[in-house]
Design an enzyme around this catalytic site. Structure first.
Site, short mmCIF file in Angstrom:
data_model
loop_
_atom_site.label_atom_id
_atom_site.label_comp_id
_atom_site.label_asym_id
_atom_site.label_seq_id
_atom_site.Cartn_x
_atom_site.Cartn_y
_atom_site.Cartn_z
CG ASP A 165 -1.98 1.08 1.15
OD1 ASP A 165 -2.00 1.83 0.17
OD2 ASP A 165 -2.80 1.16 2.08
CG ASP A 375 -3.68 5.25 -3.77
OD1 ASP A 375 -2.77 4.64 -3.18
OD2 ASP A 375 -4.88 5.05 -3.53
#
Length: 494
Positions: A165, A375
């Protein structure tokens, strides 16, 4: 007297032979090369060797201990000198993923990914992006993420699958003893079985560097992490050795004394196959930041299309192996003083030759700050509603197909077609970098005969450049020079 001198001579010879063997080993494997790390080591090492030669009582064991200490560092240094190293990234919906559910239809997988994207974007819009080290709890972004990475923890190493992540800082795993843990197929990690596990105590700098910590009566450093969907992880801040299985070198790469969270009270973050969170953000305690000096602040990834059902994995590279170069590379500065996330500046978007200046009344950006987050954990690209409306209108004028509604109601611009959609190139004009997005980057198939625009409007928070827009680009991060690079690449062959 002659016998005594002969005995001393034999002792000196034995020590010289030992020194010769040690030096031969180090030169053979090219370890005796001075760099910023090894300079101090060689000063001590040389002193010890001289002591051996002159028959000083300094124990030979010190030399051997220093040799072993250097070898612990060797694997990562050698990997960096050979060009860095690479690991696999597996999309959670890939047939290669342990999270892959063969009973789900392609439409169900897409719908679930859209929901995760919306949850994640809602979090970006609902809280400050600057974490406070004074907070007793730290609420972070990840909503289960989209890509998995395999790493090994401890000595001897124990393999785990974790969510990779780019918006999370602390890497954590489920640990024994566990008061409350979600079900996982692999046994819970037991730090008692590791020779390299250490608990972090307060008020050490290691504890203070992790946001959202508290301490026990025994001064043990505890962390708390809460997620948007109600998931959480609480446990002990620790240091441990993390090992990667390098696909590029064909060997393992070990990182000693990495700060991690040993989760003893966890709920709901993952299903049975994802047992940890691997933090890759710009936060000071992320794996990227802790590896910084060893990888020279460089990492990259190349994402294969997520919903193609290809038996191909994506790749993440570190160090010199992550350098993105070539005639087709474009680069843009990494901006903003919000050090947890990867911000860049979007100046405009073009649909074909129609250029739309990127401005919005919904967000105010200070000079020198970025306005969109890159992201890997969000599928969709999220844009302020007033700008999105202009972009969608321009796209509709360029596509001559029958419009239909998305059954999931997540996306607003959809077309009826069973074929690959013919759509104009959409160019994202970042500062100094024009990134041309093909139809595979901008449209997603939500059912057998419906494709939808993979962009979504938001009314608050930060814009997000999602992972669909990033597929089939080699994307390189250079945190020392502060820029982000894009190179069009067939990631199934990279």
């Amino acid at each position: 007297m002659k016998a005594l001198m002969k005995s001393c001579h034999h002792q000196r010879c034995a020590k010289r032979k030992l020194l010769s063997k040690i030096l031969h080993f180090f030169f053979r494997f090219k370890i005796l090369e001075l760099d910023s790390f090894s300079c101090i080591f060689h000063t001590i090492f040389s002193t010890t060797m001289v002591a051996i030669l002159v028959n000083h009582p300094l124990p030979i064991a010190m030399a051997l201990a220093l040799s072993v200490a250097y070898l612990l560092h060797f694997s990562l240094v050698q990997a960096d000198r050979n060009g860095g190293f690479s690991v696999k990234l597996i999309h959670r919906n890939s047939p290669l993923s342990p999270l892959h559910n063969p009973s789900e239809t392609p439409s169900q997988r897409v719908t679930n990914a859209l929901q995760r994207s919306i949850n994640r974007a809602n979090f970006f819009g609902s809280t400050s992006l600057l974490p406070s080290s004074n907070d007793p709890e730290s609420t972070i972004i990840s909503d289960k993420g989209e890509y998995l990475m395999k790493i090994s923890i401890g000595t001897p190493p124990v393999e785990i699958s974790g969510v990779a992540d780019t918006a999370s800082d602390l890497t954590w795993i489920q640990c024994m003893p566990c008061r409350n843990c979600y079900k996982q197929k692999a046994p819970l990690y037991d730090p008692k079985n590791s020779n390299t596990y250490k608990v972090v105590f307060r008020p050490s700098s290691q504890c203070q560097s992790v946001s959202g910590t508290s301490c026990s009566d025994e001064d043990i450093c505890y962390y708390k992490r809460f997620y948007r969907d109600g998931s959480y992880s609480n446990g002990v801040v620790s240091t441990e050795t993390i090992t990667f299985n390098s696909t590029s070198l064909g060997q393992t790469i070990s990182l000693p004394q990495i700060i991690i969270g040993c989760g003893q009270n966890n709920s709901g973050l993952s299903n049975e196959d994802g047992s940890s969170m691997i933090g890759l953000s710009r936060g000071s305690m992320s794996l990227i930041s802790q590896m910084d000096s060893s990888i020279d602040g460089k990492f990259s990834y190349c994402l294969v299309p997520a919903f193609s059902q290809l038996n191909s994995s994506s790749k993440m590279s570190f160090g010199n192996n992550a350098v993105v170069s070539g005639a087709t590379v474009v680069s843009t500065p990494l901006l903003s003083d919000l050090k947890s996330y990867y911000f860049i500046k979007l100046e405009a978007m073009s649909v074909g030759r129609k250029r739309l200046q990127y401005n919005s009344t919904l967000m105010t950006i200070a000079p020198g700050r970025g306005n969109i987050i890159v992201d890997s954990g969000t599928t969709l690209t999220m844009l302020p509603k007033d700008f999105y409306d202009r972009l969608e209108l321009t796209v509709t004028k360029a596509i001559r197909l029958k419009r239909v509604k998305d059954a999931s109601r997540y996306l607003s611009l959809c077309y009826k077609t069973k074929s690959t959609i013919t759509a104009p190139i959409i160019t994202a004009h970042f500062t100094g970098a024009d990134v041309k997005l093909k139809a595979s980057n901008t449209f997603i198939r939500v059912s057998m005969d419906v494709v939808c625009f993979a962009f979504k409007p938001i009314t608050q928070g930060n814009a997000i450049f999602g992972n669909m827009a990033q597929t089939n680009f080699l994307i390189g991060y250079d945190l020392k020079k502060e820029f982000l690079s894009f190179k069009p690449t067939d990631c199934t062959k990279h």
